[in-house]
Motif scaffolding. Structure first.
Motif, PDB file in Angstrom:
ATOM      1  N   GLY A  59       0.831  -1.270   0.169  1.00  7.70           N
ATOM      2  CA  GLY A  59      -0.079   0.097   0.052  1.00  7.70           C
ATOM      3  C   GLY A  59       0.977   1.101  -0.063  1.00  7.70           C
ATOM      4  N   PRO A  60       0.239   2.435   0.145  1.00  3.97           N
ATOM      5  CA  PRO A  60      -1.105   2.873   0.774  1.00  3.97           C
ATOM      6  C   PRO A  60      -2.093   2.748  -0.399  1.00  3.97           C
ATOM      7  N   SER A  61      -1.971   2.295  -1.596  1.00  2.00           N
ATOM      8  CA  SER A  61      -2.774   2.407  -2.604  1.00  2.00           C
ATOM      9  C   SER A  61      -2.776   1.040  -3.480  1.00  2.00           C
ATOM     10  N   ALA A  62      -4.004   0.443  -4.040  1.00  2.88           N
ATOM     11  CA  ALA A  62      -3.823  -0.449  -4.839  1.00  2.88           C
ATOM     12  C   ALA A  62      -3.071  -0.230  -6.129  1.00  2.88           C
ATOM     13  N   VAL A  63      -2.848  -1.217  -6.989  1.00  2.00           N
ATOM     14  CA  VAL A  63      -2.162  -1.146  -8.007  1.00  2.00           C
ATOM     15  C   VAL A  63      -2.935  -2.119  -9.265  1.00  2.00           C
ATOM     16  N   PRO A  64      -3.515  -1.340 -10.419  1.00  2.00           N
ATOM     17  CA  PRO A  64      -4.477  -2.029 -11.269  1.00  2.00           C
ATOM     18  C   PRO A  64      -3.634  -3.188 -11.897  1.00  2.00           C
ATOM     19  N   ASN A  65      -2.375  -3.177 -12.152  1.00  5.06           N
ATOM     20  CA  ASN A  65      -1.301  -4.310 -12.824  1.00  5.06           C
ATOM     21  C   ASN A  65       0.092  -3.682 -12.640  1.00  5.06           C
ATOM     22  N   ALA A  66       1.026  -4.532 -12.893  1.00  3.46           N
ATOM     23  CA  ALA A  66       2.525  -4.110 -12.684  1.00  3.46           C
ATOM     24  C   ALA A  66       3.204  -5.256 -13.610  1.00  3.46           C
ATOM     25  N   THR A  67       4.327  -4.890 -13.946  1.00  5.62           N
ATOM     26  CA  THR A  67       5.204  -5.893 -14.717  1.00  5.62           C
ATOM     27  C   THR A  67       6.385  -6.152 -13.932  1.00  5.62           C
ATOM     28  N   LEU A  68       6.770  -7.361 -13.732  1.00  8.73           N
ATOM     29  CA  LEU A  68       8.174  -7.408 -12.972  1.00  8.73           C
ATOM     30  C   LEU A  68       8.973  -8.326 -13.916  1.00  8.73           C
ATOM     31  N   ARG A  69      10.249  -7.997 -13.825  1.00  8.24           N
ATOM     32  CA  ARG A  69      11.423  -8.630 -14.641  1.00  8.24           C
ATOM     33  C   ARG A  69      12.401  -9.371 -14.207  1.00  8.24           C
ATOM     34  N   VAL A  70      12.526 -10.462 -14.862  1.00  5.84           N
ATOM     35  CA  VAL A  70      13.620 -11.624 -14.262  1.00  5.84           C
ATOM     36  C   VAL A  70      14.717 -11.505 -15.280  1.00  5.84           C
ATOM     37  N   ARG A  71      16.011 -11.113 -14.808  1.00  2.00           N
ATOM     38  CA  ARG A  71      17.254 -11.179 -15.369  1.00  2.00           C
ATOM     39  C   ARG A  71      18.197 -12.080 -15.251  1.00  2.00           C
ATOM     40  N   LEU A  72      18.807 -12.931 -15.893  1.00  2.00           N
ATOM     41  CA  LEU A  72      19.607 -13.822 -15.591  1.00  2.00           C
ATOM     42  C   LEU A  72      20.992 -13.535 -16.123  1.00  2.00           C
ATOM     43  N   SER A  73      22.075 -14.241 -15.374  1.00  2.00           N
ATOM     44  CA  SER A  73      23.437 -14.005 -15.994  1.00  2.00           C
ATOM     45  C   SER A  73      23.883 -14.957 -17.023  1.00  2.00           C
ATOM     46  N   ALA A  74      22.897 -15.940 -17.387  1.00  2.09           N
ATOM     47  CA  ALA A  74      23.079 -16.971 -18.256  1.00  2.09           C
ATOM     48  C   ALA A  74      22.105 -16.578 -19.408  1.00  2.09           C
ATOM     49  N   GLY A  75      22.507 -17.073 -20.659  1.00  2.00           N
ATOM     50  CA  GLY A  75      21.541 -16.981 -21.798  1.00  2.00           C
ATOM     51  C   GLY A  75      20.369 -18.014 -21.623  1.00  2.00           C
ATOM     52  N   VAL A  95       9.688 -10.832 -18.809  1.00  2.00           N
ATOM     53  CA  VAL A  95       8.860 -10.125 -18.040  1.00  2.00           C
ATOM     54  C   VAL A  95       7.542 -10.721 -17.775  1.00  2.00           C
ATOM     55  N   CYS A  96       6.934 -10.335 -16.632  1.00  2.00           N
ATOM     56  CA  CYS A  96       5.562 -11.108 -16.417  1.00  2.00           C
ATOM     57  C   CYS A  96       4.558  -9.939 -15.905  1.00  2.00           C
ATOM     58  N   GLU A  97       3.455 -10.080 -16.208  1.00 10.03           N
ATOM     59  CA  GLU A  97       2.435  -8.904 -15.549  1.00 10.03           C
ATOM     60  C   GLU A  97       1.889  -9.802 -14.006  1.00 10.03           C
ATOM     61  N   VAL A 125      20.327 -14.527 -10.694  1.00 12.82           N
ATOM     62  CA  VAL A 125      18.931 -14.090 -10.952  1.00 12.82           C
ATOM     63  C   VAL A 125      18.616 -12.914 -10.255  1.00 12.82           C
ATOM     64  N   ARG A 126      18.155 -11.937 -11.197  1.00 16.93           N
ATOM     65  CA  ARG A 126      17.913 -10.473 -10.649  1.00 16.93           C
ATOM     66  C   ARG A 126      16.139 -10.283 -10.896  1.00 16.93           C
ATOM     67  N   VAL A 127      15.481  -9.883 -10.106  1.00 18.15           N
ATOM     68  CA  VAL A 127      13.967  -9.777 -10.022  1.00 18.15           C
ATOM     69  C   VAL A 127      13.917  -8.312  -9.707  1.00 18.15           C
ATOM     70  N   ASP A 128      12.952  -7.607 -10.305  1.00 22.46           N
ATOM     71  CA  ASP A 128      12.645  -6.337 -10.143  1.00 22.46           C
ATOM     72  C   ASP A 128      11.579  -5.832 -10.618  1.00 22.46           C
ATOM     73  N   THR A 129      10.983  -4.535 -10.588  1.00 21.58           N
ATOM     74  CA  THR A 129       9.719  -4.159 -11.186  1.00 21.58           C
ATOM     75  C   THR A 129      10.168  -3.292 -12.494  1.00 21.58           C
TER      76      THR A 129
END
Length: 158
Positions: A59-75, A95-97, A125-129
């Protein structure tokens, strides 16, 4: 449904990736404030990376949708079978919604099984918004994670 989900992920990513619109706001406009967080596990075994995570909003507010990103050190391998709402955006990125993130609630559970291009003894593995759904998030300590996964099949929590 999948076509709409992937289209929203890609559109959101283009806005953030292009640098034209800062994550969380339209030009000249600050979005509602939220605190997006990710919790999950990563396991690497025999050239296959498994990621399970749950997006949350403190919070403090709702989020209608977001996208997270997963980045790897390997292909990644050329072909991937991705979960609904996820799209590959590079040789080492997916990326995933999240779906709606209610105030003090959780989004949809996201599970990925990613095939690596080559077997490797470890993967960072790196995970972020990637896009925050128009919200302002001032606390990135809980939505930016770096996890080292060893090729043991063991799960590493974040």
């Amino acid at each position: 449904m999948r076509r709409v989900a992937v289209r929203s992920v890609v559109l959101a990513g283009l806005m953030a990736f292009g640098g034209v619109v800062p994550a969380g706001a339209a030009p000249g406009e600050a979005g509602p404030e939220a605190d997006v967080a990710y919790h999950g596990r990563v396991a690497l075994g025999h050239g296959q990376l498994r990621i399970w995570l749950v997006p949350e909003n403190e919070g403090p507010s709702a989020v209608p949708n977001a996208t997270l990103r997963v980045r790897l050190s390997a292909g990644l391998a050329d072909r991937q079978q991705l979960s609904e709402g996820c799209a590959r955006v590079g040789q080492r990125e997916v990326v995933c919604e999240t779906g709606p993130l209610p105030l003090h609630g959780r989004g949809r559970h996201i599970g990925l099984v990613l095939e690596l291009g080559e077997r490797t003894p470890e993967v960072v593995v790196r995970v972020d918004t990637w896009w925050d759904g128009g919200a302002t998030d001032r606390n990135h300590a809980n939505d930016e994670h770096v996890v080292l996964a060893l090729d043991t099949g063991d799960a590493y929590a974040f």
